[in-house]
Design an enzyme around this catalytic site. Structure first.
Site, PDB file in Angstrom:
ATOM      1  N   THR A  25     104.567 -24.542 -34.913  1.00 43.47           N
ATOM      2  CA  THR A  25     103.612 -23.449 -35.087  1.00 43.47           C
ATOM      3  C   THR A  25     104.360 -22.117 -35.118  1.00 43.47           C
ATOM      4  O   THR A  25     105.116 -21.804 -34.204  1.00 43.47           O
ATOM      5  CB  THR A  25     102.580 -23.457 -33.953  1.00 43.47           C
ATOM      6  OG1 THR A  25     101.807 -24.652 -34.052  1.00 43.47           O
ATOM      7  CG2 THR A  25     101.644 -22.256 -34.041  1.00 43.47           C
ATOM      8  N   GLN A  97     100.502 -31.794 -41.073  1.00 47.35           N
ATOM      9  CA  GLN A  97      99.951 -32.244 -39.802  1.00 47.35           C
ATOM     10  C   GLN A  97      98.520 -31.723 -39.681  1.00 47.35           C
ATOM     11  O   GLN A  97      98.281 -30.521 -39.600  1.00 47.35           O
ATOM     12  CB  GLN A  97     100.782 -31.754 -38.613  1.00 47.35           C
ATOM     13  CG  GLN A  97     100.304 -32.396 -37.310  1.00 47.35           C
ATOM     14  CD  GLN A  97     101.029 -31.875 -36.088  1.00 47.35           C
ATOM     15  OE1 GLN A  97     100.912 -30.695 -35.757  1.00 47.35           O
ATOM     16  NE2 GLN A  97     101.770 -32.750 -35.399  1.00 47.35           N
ATOM     17  N   HIS A 178      97.226 -35.291 -35.995  1.00 51.55           N
ATOM     18  CA  HIS A 178      97.709 -34.766 -34.710  1.00 51.55           C
ATOM     19  C   HIS A 178      96.866 -35.385 -33.593  1.00 51.55           C
ATOM     20  O   HIS A 178      95.739 -34.979 -33.341  1.00 51.55           O
ATOM     21  CB  HIS A 178      97.585 -33.247 -34.697  1.00 51.55           C
ATOM     22  CG  HIS A 178      98.434 -32.565 -33.663  1.00 51.55           C
ATOM     23  ND1 HIS A 178      98.906 -33.208 -32.540  1.00 51.55           N
ATOM     24  CD2 HIS A 178      98.904 -31.281 -33.585  1.00 51.55           C
ATOM     25  CE1 HIS A 178      99.630 -32.361 -31.822  1.00 51.55           C
ATOM     26  NE2 HIS A 178      99.648 -31.195 -32.442  1.00 51.55           N
ATOM     27  N   GLY A 179      97.446 -36.376 -32.903  1.00 52.40           N
ATOM     28  CA  GLY A 179      96.763 -37.003 -31.781  1.00 52.40           C
ATOM     29  C   GLY A 179      97.458 -36.730 -30.466  1.00 52.40           C
ATOM     30  O   GLY A 179      97.298 -37.485 -29.509  1.00 52.40           O
ATOM     31  N   ALA A 180      98.212 -35.622 -30.409  1.00 56.85           N
ATOM     32  CA  ALA A 180      99.107 -35.356 -29.273  1.00 56.85           C
ATOM     33  C   ALA A 180      98.808 -34.024 -28.594  1.00 56.85           C
ATOM     34  O   ALA A 180      97.905 -33.276 -28.985  1.00 56.85           O
ATOM     35  CB  ALA A 180     100.558 -35.374 -29.766  1.00 56.85           C
ATOM     36  N   TYR A 183      95.351 -31.759 -27.699  1.00 54.29           N
ATOM     37  CA  TYR A 183      94.356 -31.279 -28.655  1.00 54.29           C
ATOM     38  C   TYR A 183      93.217 -32.307 -28.776  1.00 54.29           C
ATOM     39  O   TYR A 183      93.120 -33.225 -27.970  1.00 54.29           O
ATOM     40  CB  TYR A 183      95.032 -30.950 -29.985  1.00 54.29           C
ATOM     41  CG  TYR A 183      96.016 -29.815 -29.822  1.00 54.29           C
ATOM     42  CD1 TYR A 183      95.581 -28.545 -29.434  1.00 54.29           C
ATOM     43  CD2 TYR A 183      97.390 -30.012 -29.990  1.00 54.29           C
ATOM     44  CE1 TYR A 183      96.478 -27.500 -29.230  1.00 54.29           C
ATOM     45  CE2 TYR A 183      98.289 -28.966 -29.790  1.00 54.29           C
ATOM     46  CZ  TYR A 183      97.829 -27.713 -29.409  1.00 54.29           C
ATOM     47  OH  TYR A 183      98.714 -26.699 -29.211  1.00 54.29           O
ATOM     48  N   ARG A 230     100.735 -38.660 -34.731  1.00 57.62           N
ATOM     49  CA  ARG A 230     101.615 -38.225 -33.643  1.00 57.62           C
ATOM     50  C   ARG A 230     100.876 -38.384 -32.318  1.00 57.62           C
ATOM     51  O   ARG A 230      99.720 -37.971 -32.189  1.00 57.62           O
ATOM     52  CB  ARG A 230     102.006 -36.754 -33.828  1.00 57.62           C
ATOM     53  CG  ARG A 230     103.129 -36.308 -32.893  1.00 57.62           C
ATOM     54  CD  ARG A 230     103.390 -34.813 -33.003  1.00 57.62           C
ATOM     55  NE  ARG A 230     104.780 -34.502 -32.716  1.00 57.62           N
ATOM     56  CZ  ARG A 230     105.220 -33.314 -32.320  1.00 57.62           C
ATOM     57  NH1 ARG A 230     104.368 -32.306 -32.142  1.00 57.62           N
ATOM     58  NH2 ARG A 230     106.501 -33.092 -32.103  1.00 57.62           N
ATOM     59  N   GLY A 308     114.019 -32.891 -27.999  1.00 54.57           N
ATOM     60  CA  GLY A 308     115.331 -32.547 -27.467  1.00 54.57           C
ATOM     61  C   GLY A 308     116.477 -33.377 -27.992  1.00 54.57           C
ATOM     62  O   GLY A 308     117.538 -33.446 -27.351  1.00 54.57           O
ATOM     63  N   GLY A 329     112.924 -30.106 -33.927  1.00 54.21           N
ATOM     64  CA  GLY A 329     112.064 -28.941 -33.955  1.00 54.21           C
ATOM     65  C   GLY A 329     112.852 -27.640 -33.995  1.00 54.21           C
ATOM     66  O   GLY A 329     113.191 -27.132 -35.066  1.00 54.21           O
TER      67      GLY A 329
END
Length: 374
Positions: A25, A97, A178-180, A183, A230, A308, A329
């Site tokens: 974002t 996404q 987006h299932g993470a 949200y 996700r 990470g 990311g």
């Protein structure tokens, strides 16, 4: 050459390497419409095997942060078509996404200043990003939501279906649901948020029902090979919690195994790089067991890991068969040429955190790109 850098096929999408740009974002699409800055930003990063766009609202109601793009107006879809054309012209592949933020929103971002919707009417102790009258951005507390009526839920599912069709028509190679990260779909999945007493609350099977209904609608509309999802089993974003995440997300992946999806995108641990994060008294989440559960149920989608990862960890994950794809990311924020740098093990630019959210091209399209390495 490490397997990480080799081409492969992800569902119906052929990609030139297994390095994925994770959704990020950036709050640079005023009016929810992609613009020239967004076109250049994604074009610069087209050497990724696959780009996943920043989270993109499926409807006005699904909007939760100022200046993030949407999939629900002609102007936004025209803007996205310019982005997808630019990425494809540069040799890249890109999926969008699809996002409904649920309760992680503010009344000023909602249609007619209404309440955000969720599985619950309890407010999240979380922040959202707003634009002030003087044009500056700031973070504010989320607003009190209202629980969706059971009769409203088919309309939410239809919103996802229509957004998926719009995305393909705008030139995207596929979609990631987006299932993470706390949200809307995650707000139904997790028992620390979902306090419903209808067929969408209570048992694990009820709490995961909406996710499967959304996946089913999207797959029927655009095909399983262009559909992905996700999930984030223990990420606490948006004040998310589940009392038994191993059992809950075992149910999620067993249900997903029924579809021949392009990939399943797993956020390992707490976003920010803490892959060993655990919630409360629960033991650290067993991601290996999660994949074994998925494969035992007949699942064949590519497994994408995120959170990470650096060059060595990514190579190890793919070479060892723990994942087929690795999403990066923050490294992609500061390194448009990240793939080239990883291939040749070259130093990375450091991202400037003050430019992450909102602003102009500074910290967005002006990071230095290395000369092509022979």
């Amino acid at each position: 050459m490490a397997k990480l850098f080799e081409p492969t096929k992800v569902g119906d999408i052929s990609v030139k390497n297994r390095i994925v740009m994770a959704p990020l974002t950036r709050n640079r699409s005023p009016g929810a419409i992609p613009n020239d800055l967004n076109v250049e930003y994604y074009r610069q990063r087209a050497t990724a095997g696959l780009i996943i766009t920043e989270a993109t609202a499926i409807t006005h109601q699904g909007q939760g942060y100022a200046n993030v793009p949407g999939l629900y107006s002609k102007e936004a879809l025209d803007g996205w078509k310019r982005v997808t054309d630019a990425v494809h012209a540069a040799g890249g592949k890109i999926v969008v996404q699809m996002w409904h933020v649920g309760r992680i929103s503010h009344t000023t971002l909602q249609p007619n200043d209404g309440k955000p919707v969720s599985s619950t009417n309890r407010v999240a102790k979380a922040k959202t990003y707003l634009v002030n009258a003087d044009g500056t951005g700031s973070f504010a507390d989320t607003s009190e939501p209202r629980a969706l009526e059971t009769a409203e839920i088919p309309g939410i599912i239809e919103d996802y279906r229509k957004a998926a069709r719009a995305a393909i028509d705008a030139g995207f190679d596929g979609v990631e649901i987006h299932g993470a990260n706390g949200y809307l779909l995650d707000q139904f999945i997790r028992d620390g948020i979902n306090d419903r007493t209808d067929q969408y609350g209570g048992s694990i099977e009820n709490r995961t029902r909406l996710t499967f209904e959304v996946v089913d609608a999207v797959v029927k509309e655009i095909g399983a090979g262009r559909t992905a999802i996700r999930i984030s089993p223990v990420t606490p974003s948006g004040e998310s919690y589940d009392s038994n995440p191993q059992a809950t997300f075992a149910n999620v992946v067993e249900g997903l195994a029924k579809y021949d999806l392009a990939y399943i995108h797993i956020v390992e641990g707490q976003t920010g790089g803490d892959r060993d994060y655990k919630q409360g008294d629960n033991p650290a989440f067993d991601y290996k067991a999660l994949r074994q559960t998925y494969e035992k149920a007949g699942g064949k989608a590519d497994w994408m890991v995120n959170n990470g990862y650096d060059r060595d960890l990514a190579i190890e994950a793919v070479e060892g068969g723990r994942a087929e794809l690795v999403a990066f990311g923050k490294p992609f924020i500061a390194n448009p040429d990240l793939v080239e740098r990883l291939v040749h093990n070259l130093p990375l630019n450091t991202p400037e955190q003050s430019t992450f959210y909102g602003g102009t091209g500074k910290g967005y399209i002006d990071y230095p790109i290395l000369e092509k390495v022979a």
